[in-house]
Design a protein around this motif. Structure first.
Motif, PDB file in Angstrom:
ATOM      1  N   ASP A   1       0.841  -1.205   0.000  1.00 40.65           N
ATOM      2  CA  ASP A   1       0.000   0.000   0.000  1.00 40.65           C
ATOM      3  C   ASP A   1       0.877   1.255   0.000  1.00 40.65           C
ATOM      4  N   ALA A   2       1.898   1.239   0.836  1.00 40.91           N
ATOM      5  CA  ALA A   2       2.782   2.412   0.933  1.00 40.91           C
ATOM      6  C   ALA A   2       3.452   2.665  -0.408  1.00 40.91           C
ATOM      7  N   ASP A   3       3.851   1.578  -1.055  1.00 37.57           N
ATOM      8  CA  ASP A   3       4.521   1.714  -2.355  1.00 37.57           C
ATOM      9  C   ASP A   3       3.560   2.286  -3.403  1.00 37.57           C
ATOM     10  N   ALA A   4       2.374   1.701  -3.483  1.00 35.52           N
ATOM     11  CA  ALA A   4       1.420   2.132  -4.509  1.00 35.52           C
ATOM     12  C   ALA A   4       0.920   3.554  -4.256  1.00 35.52           C
ATOM     13  N   CYS A   5       0.613   3.855  -2.996  1.00 34.26           N
ATOM     14  CA  CYS A   5       0.070   5.178  -2.676  1.00 34.26           C
ATOM     15  C   CYS A   5       1.117   6.260  -2.896  1.00 34.26           C
ATOM     16  N   SER A   6       2.370   5.973  -2.528  1.00 34.61           N
ATOM     17  CA  SER A   6       3.417   6.988  -2.728  1.00 34.61           C
ATOM     18  C   SER A   6       3.638   7.230  -4.219  1.00 34.61           C
ATOM     19  N   ALA A   7       3.453   6.172  -5.036  1.00 30.25           N
ATOM     20  CA  ALA A   7       3.589   6.333  -6.494  1.00 30.25           C
ATOM     21  C   ALA A   7       2.489   7.258  -7.016  1.00 30.25           C
ATOM     22  N   GLN A   8       1.266   7.015  -6.546  1.00 32.27           N
ATOM     23  CA  GLN A   8       0.148   7.862  -7.004  1.00 32.27           C
ATOM     24  C   GLN A   8       0.357   9.320  -6.604  1.00 32.27           C
ATOM     25  N   ILE A   9       0.825   9.524  -5.392  1.00 35.19           N
ATOM     26  CA  ILE A   9       1.038  10.908  -4.923  1.00 35.19           C
ATOM     27  C   ILE A   9       2.183  11.550  -5.709  1.00 35.19           C
ATOM     28  N   ALA A  10       3.260  10.786  -5.921  1.00 34.62           N
ATOM     29  CA  ALA A  10       4.387  11.329  -6.710  1.00 34.62           C
ATOM     30  C   ALA A  10       3.892  11.721  -8.100  1.00 34.62           C
ATOM     31  N   GLY A  11       3.037  10.864  -8.676  1.00 30.83           N
ATOM     32  CA  GLY A  11       2.499  11.151 -10.009  1.00 30.83           C
ATOM     33  C   GLY A  11       1.648  12.408 -10.004  1.00 30.83           C
ATOM     34  N   LEU A  12       0.825  12.557  -8.976  1.00 27.90           N
ATOM     35  CA  LEU A  12      -0.040  13.736  -8.901  1.00 27.90           C
ATOM     36  C   LEU A  12       0.795  15.021  -8.750  1.00 27.90           C
ATOM     37  N   LEU A  13       1.742  14.985  -7.827  1.00 27.75           N
ATOM     38  CA  LEU A  13       2.518  16.208  -7.559  1.00 27.75           C
ATOM     39  C   LEU A  13       3.305  16.636  -8.801  1.00 27.75           C
ATOM     40  N   THR A  14       3.880  15.668  -9.506  1.00 29.26           N
ATOM     41  CA  THR A  14       4.637  16.037 -10.707  1.00 29.26           C
ATOM     42  C   THR A  14       3.693  16.516 -11.813  1.00 29.26           C
ATOM     43  N   SER A  15       2.490  15.928 -11.857  1.00 27.70           N
ATOM     44  CA  SER A  15       1.540  16.380 -12.897  1.00 27.70           C
ATOM     45  C   SER A  15       1.109  17.823 -12.641  1.00 27.70           C
ATOM     46  N   LEU A  16       1.223  18.265 -11.398  1.00 25.73           N
ATOM     47  CA  LEU A  16       0.861  19.648 -11.061  1.00 25.73           C
ATOM     48  C   LEU A  16       2.040  20.600 -11.297  1.00 25.73           C
ATOM     49  N   GLY A  17       3.132  20.046 -11.786  1.00 22.79           N
ATOM     50  CA  GLY A  17       4.253  20.900 -12.162  1.00 22.79           C
ATOM     51  C   GLY A  17       5.429  20.870 -11.196  1.00 22.79           C
ATOM     52  N   ALA A  18       5.326  20.094 -10.106  1.00 21.30           N
ATOM     53  CA  ALA A  18       6.451  20.052  -9.160  1.00 21.30           C
ATOM     54  C   ALA A  18       7.629  19.304  -9.789  1.00 21.30           C
TER      55      ALA A  18
ATOM     56  N   MET B   1      -5.874  12.950  -1.876  1.00 17.05           N
ATOM     57  CA  MET B   1      -6.123  11.540  -2.154  1.00 17.05           C
ATOM     58  C   MET B   1      -7.160  11.353  -3.258  1.00 17.05           C
ATOM     59  N   ALA B   2      -8.130  12.282  -3.319  1.00 17.52           N
ATOM     60  CA  ALA B   2      -9.144  12.176  -4.385  1.00 17.52           C
ATOM     61  C   ALA B   2      -8.467  12.307  -5.753  1.00 17.52           C
ATOM     62  N   ASP B   3      -7.551  13.267  -5.874  1.00 18.43           N
ATOM     63  CA  ASP B   3      -6.882  13.479  -7.162  1.00 18.43           C
ATOM     64  C   ASP B   3      -5.828  12.411  -7.457  1.00 18.43           C
ATOM     65  N   ALA B   4      -5.197  11.897  -6.386  1.00 17.81           N
ATOM     66  CA  ALA B   4      -4.142  10.890  -6.589  1.00 17.81           C
ATOM     67  C   ALA B   4      -4.732   9.549  -7.012  1.00 17.81           C
ATOM     68  N   ALA B   5      -6.008   9.321  -6.642  1.00 13.80           N
ATOM     69  CA  ALA B   5      -6.614   8.001  -6.854  1.00 13.80           C
ATOM     70  C   ALA B   5      -6.587   7.546  -8.306  1.00 13.80           C
ATOM     71  N   SER B   6      -6.640   8.491  -9.232  1.00 10.48           N
ATOM     72  CA  SER B   6      -6.681   8.089 -10.645  1.00 10.48           C
ATOM     73  C   SER B   6      -5.280   7.953 -11.250  1.00 10.48           C
ATOM     74  N   ARG B   7      -4.249   8.206 -10.463  1.00 10.17           N
ATOM     75  CA  ARG B   7      -2.876   8.124 -10.991  1.00 10.17           C
ATOM     76  C   ARG B   7      -2.385   6.679 -10.962  1.00 10.17           C
ATOM     77  N   PRO B   8      -1.429   6.334 -11.807  1.00  7.92           N
ATOM     78  CA  PRO B   8      -0.896   4.964 -11.794  1.00  7.92           C
ATOM     79  C   PRO B   8      -0.234   4.611 -10.455  1.00  7.92           C
ATOM     80  N   THR B   9      -0.260   3.336 -10.112  1.00 10.21           N
ATOM     81  CA  THR B   9       0.376   2.901  -8.865  1.00 10.21           C
ATOM     82  C   THR B   9       1.849   2.549  -9.088  1.00 10.21           C
ATOM     83  N   ALA B  10       2.388   2.988 -10.211  1.00  4.74           N
ATOM     84  CA  ALA B  10       3.831   2.842 -10.454  1.00  4.74           C
ATOM     85  C   ALA B  10       4.400   4.233 -10.725  1.00  4.74           C
ATOM     86  N   PHE B  11       5.602   4.481 -10.232  1.00  2.05           N
ATOM     87  CA  PHE B  11       6.257   5.765 -10.494  1.00  2.05           C
ATOM     88  C   PHE B  11       7.764   5.561 -10.356  1.00  2.05           C
ATOM     89  N   GLU B  12       8.466   5.791 -11.443  1.00  2.00           N
ATOM     90  CA  GLU B  12       9.924   5.617 -11.432  1.00  2.00           C
ATOM     91  C   GLU B  12      10.560   6.636 -10.478  1.00  2.00           C
TER      92      GLU B  12
END
Ligand code: AMP
Length: 528
Positions: A57-74, A162-173
């Motif tokens: 869970d920690a792995d997948a959720c952190s991937a989704q959050i990383a994906g969301l934050l970078t998609s917002l331009g971070a 979390m609402a916005d991260a939910a649709s992001r992939p659970t993988a993030f390099e």
């Protein structure tokens, strides 16, 4: 690859690891992830209500959050400021940030608008994550300070993050990071009244984490009772890293709640706490050898542990508290041993990869048992204060030693004794308060000539903040009025518990206020 299992709390439930490619080698995130257990369904977190979160869970959720934050331009090196309540997702947000090479900037939830405005101006984060109920307030400050995005995260994973991260992939390099790239900035109160951002590198955090996990004997069999806040180095880095590096589990309590701690002790093996926790546990007869029989280790730090507490703890449980010493700027620097003698009123010898010494003001190294200022050097010591090069230069010696500001001596066995603080810091309930910050606000109040803020011994908090004020006119100001005014401007832990009015402050020949005289005068204020 299996899809993540959907749950009511998010879309990140997963037992599949999404490891980065082998070209990324030394990011803090990857080093932590590489220590996750082979069986990713192993539990990382259990909440007091029995909800569990696996390493997957920690792995997948952190991937989704990383994906969301970078998609917002971070982008790598950008700051993400986080002022949220403790929750599993708050920890995954930290992991998401370091996974994406972002600089994690945790803030105490007690901070008020003026303080937030300063942090945003000083650190210029690209994203600010706040508690849902403070969204409008934080957005207004963010707009004024040019912070582009405000997201929200509540204790139940509610809010936009979390609402916005939910649709992001659970993988993030994981983003490639060098050892000296920043991983976090932690603000620590400044003697000038302005908090300073301690820049922690990837290596600072990694070296301390890997050293402590080994030194304190963590294994996958451990369960840590985690009741500390996670906006501070103790609860976030020291505690969570030891758990994640050993593949063990933690009970994640929103805060210290004596009843909850008592009920979880029989199922735990390690606890990390500030001395206040142990005083509170000892306050009831139900804290016994029996209730702690499953515990292999109790660790204390972040404030001085009174010898009475150490002794009472040993008498009651048969176990010696392990006291260690550190600070935001360096994580841990010394620790009493796991095996071997834990000596009361000492914080133990230096960690294996850390050098400590005691010097006089000019930097001359002092001998055994001589009292001076403690200095430390090692891979754990921070890279300096954010945007404060002069302040950074003042606090380092030419040979790389950091001048901690703590007064100490080192005995013949190499054990460090902390004997005081040179910087006038007050530590209340494990939180630091620099008097200057409170004094500056009091001095601005109508009718105030000057003030002195001191720490006075308190049975529960260790120390309590007390203000001593010289007013222009007798009876023009009241204790309540001062407390109410400060409360609206500062975090609760910094607000004076008592206020006294005097005709003049005691001063020495050089005109400096003698706080030691005030401390002596009010020392019995909170005595039982
Ligand atoms: P912080 O930056 O919040 O971790 O606070 C660091 C300060 O807490 C240090 O500079 C010390 O003054 C104090 N401190 C931490 N651990 C101990 C300890 N075991 N004994 C005495 N003081 C401590």
């Amino acid at each position: 690859m299996l899809p993540a299992q959907k749950t009511e709390r998010g879309s990140y439930r997963s037992n599949v690891i999404h490891r980065g490619s082998s070209k990324v080698t030394n990011s803090l995130f990857l080093r932590i992830q590489n220590r996750f257990p082979a069986d990713l369904s192993s539990i990382l977190i259990e909440t007091p209500t029995g909800q569990t979160y696996s390493y997957g869970d920690a792995d997948a959720c952190s991937a989704q959050i990383a994906g969301l934050l970078t998609s917002l331009g971070a982008k790598k090196g950008d700051r993400v400021a986080v002022q949220v309540d403790k929750s599993p997702e708050a920890l995954f947000l930290y992991l998401g940030c370091i996974r994406a090479g972002l600089v994690y900037l945790p803030l105490n939830t007690a901070y008020q608008a003026g303080e937030l405005s300063y942090f945003m101006e000083n650190a210029s984060p690209v994203i600010f994550v706040c508690q849902p109920h403070r969204e409008a307030e934080v957005k207004a400050i963010a707009d004024a300070q040019g912070v582009a995005q405000v997201l929200t995260l509540g204790m139940e994973a509610d809010g936009s993050l979390m609402a916005d991260a939910a649709s992001r992939p659970t993988a993030f390099e994981p983003v490639d990071c060098a050892d000296d790239d920043l991983a976090a900035i932690l603000y620590t109160s400044g003697t000038t009244g302005k908090p300073k951002g301690a820049m922690m590198t990837q290596m600072n955090l990694w070296s301390n984490a890997s050293t402590l996990e080994k030194l304190w004997g963590f294994t996958s069999e451990d369960t840590l009772l985690h009741a500390l806040p996670i906006f501070h180095t103790h609860g976030l880095f020291i505690a969570c890293h030891c758990v994640m590096l050993s593949g063990s589990k933690m009970f994640f309590l929103p805060k210290f709640d004596r009843d909850q701690v008592m009920s979880l002790l029989p199922r735990s093996t390690v606890m990390m706490g500030v001395p206040t926790f142990y005083v509170r546990l000892l306050s009831g007869d139900d804290f016994t050898a029996d209730v702690t029989s499953n515990m292999r280790l109790f660790i204390s730090g972040s404030a001085p542990l009174l010898p009475e507490t150490f002794t009472a703890f040993k008498e009651r449980t048969g176990k010696a508290l392990l006291e260690r010493y550190g600070m935001t700027e360096m994580g841990m620097a010394t620790s009493n041993p796991l095996e071997g003698e834990r000596i009361v009123h000492t914080v133990g010898p230096a960690l294996p990869d850390v050098d400590v010494r005691v010097c006089d003001e000019d930097g001359t190294v002092l001998g055994t048992d001589e009292i001076g200022v403690l200095e430390a050097r090692g891979p754990n010591v921070f890279a300096g204060y954010w945007k404060m090069p002069e302040k950074t230069a003042e606090e380092f010696r030419q040979d790389g030693f950091f001048i901690t500001g703590d007064i100490a001596k080192i005995d013949a066995k190499g054990y460090v004794h902390i004997v005081g603080r040179s910087k006038d810091l007050v530590i209340s309930g494990g939180f630091n308060i620099y008097p200057k910050e409170v004094e500056t606000l009091i001095d601005k109040m109508d009718g105030v000539v000057e003030s002195a803020v001191i720490g006075v011994g308190h049975p529960d908090f260790g120390e309590a903040v007390v203000a001593v004020i010289v007013a222009e006119q007798k009876d023009a100001l009241s204790e309540d009025a001062v407390i109410t005014d400060i409360k609206s401007q500062l975090a609760n832990f910094k607000v004076p518990k008592r206020v006294f009015f005097v005709d003049e402050l005691p001063r020495n020949a050089m005109g400096k206020v003698q706080k030691n005289v005030l401390r002596e005068e009010y020392k019995a204020l909170f005595a039982n």
